[in-house]
Design an enzyme around this catalytic site. Structure first.
Site, mmCIF file in Angstrom:
data_model
loop_
_atom_site.group_PDB
_atom_site.id
_atom_site.type_symbol
_atom_site.label_atom_id
_atom_site.label_comp_id
_atom_site.label_asym_id
_atom_site.label_seq_id
_atom_site.Cartn_x
_atom_site.Cartn_y
_atom_site.Cartn_z
ATOM 1 N N ASP A 1 0.825 -1.212 0.000
ATOM 2 C CA ASP A 1 0.000 0.000 0.000
ATOM 3 C C ASP A 1 0.861 1.264 0.000
ATOM 4 O O ASP A 1 0.737 2.121 0.891
ATOM 5 C CB ASP A 1 -0.932 0.041 1.219
ATOM 6 C CG ASP A 1 -1.813 -1.191 1.331
ATOM 7 O OD1 ASP A 1 -2.292 -1.662 0.282
ATOM 8 O OD2 ASP A 1 -2.031 -1.668 2.456
ATOM 9 N N GLU B 1 -11.773 -1.356 -2.847
ATOM 10 C CA GLU B 1 -11.148 -0.611 -1.751
ATOM 11 C C GLU B 1 -10.027 0.265 -2.294
ATOM 12 O O GLU B 1 -9.799 0.341 -3.502
ATOM 13 C CB GLU B 1 -10.625 -1.579 -0.683
ATOM 14 C CG GLU B 1 -9.604 -2.575 -1.186
ATOM 15 C CD GLU B 1 -9.250 -3.633 -0.148
ATOM 16 O OE1 GLU B 1 -9.876 -3.664 0.921
ATOM 17 O OE2 GLU B 1 -8.328 -4.430 -0.423
#
Length: 322
Positions: free
Chosen positions: A42, A209
């Site tokens: 991420d 997401e």
């Protein structure tokens, strides 16, 4: 029938009988080669005002990487020396997820999430720094929270300024991607903020997401990660995108399918050794847009690694990875 008409008839028959070759799968570029500390999850990346680059990520107390040239990266510890006490309200280890790094009003702003796997008892926090470097961050507490009674999940934040206002997109599963307005002075959600709905999938578990919004031309582009992360070479993460003339949506893909109905053009997916591409963000470098993401390396036991590609824009305004 003349010989010419006979030949034409034969050719037509062959066209009918000959099977149509399968359409080739789209070719995706490999990530830019990087060296040094490549392990990341991420990633959020920024070019610092003082030169060089910093990347923050899930792992550690928001793990930090530094680079002078965007190619060679070194491990630089963590954003924080230890977790702020309030993080333990959301998991037993004080483990933060999916940071977002930006610069405005003379400061660097770091948004992040704290939660536990499989629950939407979650919170998004914010910290500021004068330099953006690890070890210089001051935490300012909660920006937005969600509870098990909510229909959204307060993780995966990303911030954008639009029309003189500050907005934060967020969301993971639990009916997908949401957005709230922030108070520009505090960086936190405005009181009684309306929770806008930007994207979802048509059925459970609503596997979308990691939103990130970018302005290009007259459009806002919503990038999001679809399907499953965090399973090494079994991950099915991929990056999709839609656009809107308003930051609040509605967002749709190039066919006109709304992202609230599962739409989204496929921008990048796994190929070859680069499995499960997602957890993306976008940063500007010398006038060019760059896509940062992680992939799971099929030639290294599924280890998550840093992917960087230039993001360019076609004549019709849609992004393409180079």
């Amino acid at each position: 029938m003349t010989p010419r008409s006979s030949l034409a008839a034969t050719a037509a028959a062959l066209l009918i009988l000959t099977p149509t070759p399968a359409q080739a799968a789209p070719a995706y570029p490999d990530p830019q080669p990087v060296t040094g500390q490549q392990i990341i999850h991420d990633p959020t990346v920024i070019r610092l005002r003082t030169g060089g680059y910093v990347a923050y990520s899930t792992g550690g107390v928001i793990g930090a990487r530094l680079s002078r040239d965007r190619v060679h990266w070194k491990d630089s510890g963590n954003a924080f020396a230890e977790p702020p006490a309030w993080w333990y309200e959301y998991n037993d280890t004080g483990d933060p997820w999916a940071p977002d790094l930006s610069h405005r009003d003379g400061r660097y702003w770091l948004y992040y999430a704290v939660s536990s796997w499989g629950t939407n008892h979650s919170a998004i926090g914010v910290a500021t720094s004068p330099s953006g470097l690890p070890g210089t961050w001051t935490d300012h507490g909660k920006v937005l929270t969600s509870e098990t009674t909510d229909h959204w999940n307060a993780i995966d934040p990303a911030v954008i300024r639009a029309d003189g206002r500050l907005w934060m997109t967020f969301g993971s599963y639990w009916t997908g991607i949401r957005m709230v307005e922030l108070d520009a002075s505090t960086g936190k959600a405005v009181q009684d903020a309306t929770v806008h709905h930007l994207a979802t999938r048509p059925d459970l578990p609503y596997a979308v997401e990691g939103p990130y919004i970018v302005r290009h031309g007259r459009y806002y582009y919503l990038f999001a990660s679809y399907d499953a992360c965090c399973s090494g070479v079994d991950s099915t993460y991929k990056i999709r995108v839609g656009r809107s003339t308003s930051v609040k949506g509605p967002y749709a893909d190039s066919t006109g399918t709304p992202m609230l109905e599962g739409g989204g053009d496929l921008l990048l997916e796994g190929h070859g050794r680069f499995v499960g591409t997602g957890g993306q963000s976008v940063f500007k470098d010398r006038g060019e847009d760059w896509l940062a993401y992680h992939y799971y390396d099929a030639e290294d036991d599924g280890t998550p690694k840093l992917g960087l590609n230039r993001l360019s824009w076609k004549a019709d305004g849609w992004p393409v990875v180079r």
